[in-house]
Scaffold this active site. Structure first.
Site, short mmCIF file in Angstrom:
data_model
loop_
_atom_site.label_atom_id
_atom_site.label_comp_id
_atom_site.label_asym_id
_atom_site.label_seq_id
_atom_site.Cartn_x
_atom_site.Cartn_y
_atom_site.Cartn_z
N LYS A 83 29.03 56.92 48.28
CA LYS A 83 29.76 56.52 47.40
C LYS A 83 28.84 56.04 46.25
O LYS A 83 29.13 56.26 44.97
CB LYS A 83 30.64 55.35 47.59
N LYS B 25 29.73 47.29 38.74
CA LYS B 25 29.67 46.63 39.95
C LYS B 25 28.90 47.80 40.76
O LYS B 25 27.93 47.57 41.67
CB LYS B 25 30.83 46.43 40.39
P1 NAD Z 1 41.89 45.06 42.70
O1 NAD Z 1 41.15 44.04 42.19
O2 NAD Z 1 42.90 45.71 42.06
O3 NAD Z 1 42.25 44.78 44.26
C1 NAD Z 1 41.46 43.87 45.18
C2 NAD Z 1 42.72 43.13 45.82
O4 NAD Z 1 42.04 42.29 46.90
C3 NAD Z 1 43.44 42.26 45.01
O5 NAD Z 1 44.80 42.38 45.14
C4 NAD Z 1 42.84 40.63 45.37
O6 NAD Z 1 43.98 39.87 45.18
C5 NAD Z 1 42.62 41.11 46.90
N1 NAD Z 1 41.62 40.08 47.28
C6 NAD Z 1 40.53 39.59 46.62
N2 NAD Z 1 39.99 38.43 47.52
C7 NAD Z 1 40.54 38.64 48.73
C8 NAD Z 1 40.72 37.54 49.75
N3 NAD Z 1 39.50 36.86 49.93
N4 NAD Z 1 41.62 37.65 50.52
C9 NAD Z 1 42.58 38.54 50.29
N5 NAD Z 1 42.88 39.38 49.46
C10 NAD Z 1 41.85 39.40 48.50
O7 NAD Z 1 40.70 46.27 43.08
P2 NAD Z 1 41.12 47.88 43.47
O8 NAD Z 1 41.23 48.73 42.01
O9 NAD Z 1 42.31 48.05 44.49
O10 NAD Z 1 39.68 48.37 44.24
C11 NAD Z 1 39.56 47.99 45.41
C12 NAD Z 1 38.23 48.71 45.95
O11 NAD Z 1 38.14 50.06 45.66
C13 NAD Z 1 36.97 48.18 45.21
O12 NAD Z 1 35.79 48.00 45.67
C14 NAD Z 1 36.58 49.34 43.94
O13 NAD Z 1 35.50 49.60 43.56
C15 NAD Z 1 37.08 50.51 45.02
N6 NAD Z 1 37.61 51.60 44.17
C16 NAD Z 1 38.57 51.35 43.18
C17 NAD Z 1 38.87 52.66 42.48
C18 NAD Z 1 40.08 52.45 41.23
O14 NAD Z 1 40.30 53.46 40.44
N7 NAD Z 1 40.39 51.27 41.02
C19 NAD Z 1 38.68 53.85 42.80
C20 NAD Z 1 37.72 54.11 43.95
C21 NAD Z 1 37.17 52.98 44.57
#
Ligand code: NAD
Length: 295
Positions: A171, A239
């Site tokens: 990744k 990040k």
């Molecule tokens: P996001 O911030 O929308 O979701 C993260 C979730 O985790 C939130 O709902 C938050 O409340 C929850 N959370 C945080 N700390 C917590 C804890 N201690 N206990 C329980 N829940 C907790 O992020 P996202 O866009 O869904 O991305 C998630 C991961 O996927 C990241 O690592 C991101 O880099 C990766 N990613 C994102 C995308 C994208 O397009 N958004 C694409 C590929 C990969």
């Protein structure tokens, strides 16, 4: 069917969990955002109030959290997954985090008889909703075989790359290529503009030759359309570059072009543009060149 525990119901986690529910999996969910939990509870998931409880009430635990410290806290911290696990369970982290953290989590869980996979994704929220994510997996063959049917609900291009941590390394490589290519497309299109040549025609011409790429196609079009709504936010990509740079540093490997792309993203963050799509790198290149573009 394995009972699934899902932690992290954000932009990505929510549709991924929803697809598993639709595929017939029974599910326990947890998030610190109550609204996200309520939404999935309405669709049939059982809400619980800690990561420990998720582990106690499921067979396979999936996390989709923002960053390395979040995964470390949720798995290894107080009331974390590790306090609720039993031998024979499977843990799958699908967040994008540092390979070193993935390895640390893997080793800690192995000590409890729990197998673990790092399985970050690409494809964005569109892929998460459609169940067409690319999934890059690190871990044992045995764990991969067990997880395969779950992955097939969430994704399409599913590859076991190597041992624990290898999914996260893959990744990081992906994010390096994407960042540097966006920067290249932004520079090329701004060069065209500044010299008075139509950037749309330049994009068309380049798409037919050696410089063609999905990024030139999709992000090139975004730049032409002035569409910087995410998509993938600058903040999240920055990040991911920190992960790549840290991993390079651990291997004594300089990544100069990646470092430059990271600097450009820092400048966008400073300007309060961290929540724009990463194609907004073009805005900075234009600004540096004094190029004004009508919206
Ligand atoms: P996001 O911030 O929308 O979701 C993260 C979730 O985790 C939130 O709902 C938050 O409340 C929850 N959370 C945080 N700390 C917590 C804890 N201690 N206990 C329980 N829940 C907790 O992020 P996202 O866009 O869904 O991305 C998630 C991961 O996927 C990241 O690592 C991101 O880099 C990766 N990613 C994102 C995308 C994208 O397009 N958004 C694409 C590929 C990969």
């Amino acid at each position: 069917m394995d009972k699934i525990g899902f932690i992290g119901l954000g932009v990505m986690g929510r549709p991924m969990a929803r697809n598993l529910i639709k595929a017939g999996y029974s599910m326990v969910v947890h998030d610190i955002n109550r609204e996200a939990v309520d939404e999935l509870a309405d669709e049939g998931a059982a809400p619980v109030s800690s990561a420990r409880e998720v582990a106690e009430k499921s067979d396979v635990i999936i996390t989709m959290l923002p960053d390395s410290p979040d995964v470390e806290a949720v798995v290894l911290g107080p009331e974390g997954v590790i306090e609720g696990v039993r031998s024979g369970q499977l843990f799958i982290d699908m967040s994008t985090i540092a390979p070193a953290t993935a390895l640390k989590v893997y080793q800690a869980l192995q000590g409890k008889g729990v197998d673990a996979l790092d399985a970050p994704v690409s494809g964005g929220d569109v892929g998460a909703k459609a169940g067409t994510l690319s999934i890059m997996v690190g871990g044992t063959d045995k764990a991969f075989k067990r997880a395969k049917s779950l992955f097939e609900v969430m994704g399409k291009n599913i590859v076991l790359i190597g041992e624990a941590g290898a999914g996260q390394v893959t990744k990081a490589c992906n994010q390096v290529v994407v960042a540097i290519t966006i920067q290249a497309v932004a520079e090329a299109m701004t060069l065209a503009r500044k010299t008075g040549v139509d950037p749309a025609k330049v994009r068309d011409a380049l798409l037919g030759g050696f410089a063609q790429s999905r990024i030139l196609d999709l992000h090139g079009q975004r730049i032409l359309d002035r569409n910087f709504e995410p998509g993938f936010r600058v903040r999240l990509h920055r990040k991911d570059l920190a992960i790549a740079l840290q991993t390079g540093h651990e291997q004594s490997l300089p990544l100069p072009a990646t470092a430059q792309a990271a600097d450009m993203m820092d400048a966008l963050l400073d300007q309060g543009k961290g929540d724009l799509d990463h194609s907004a790198l073009a805005l900075l290149v234009e600004e540096l060149g004094g190029v004004e573009v009508d919206a």
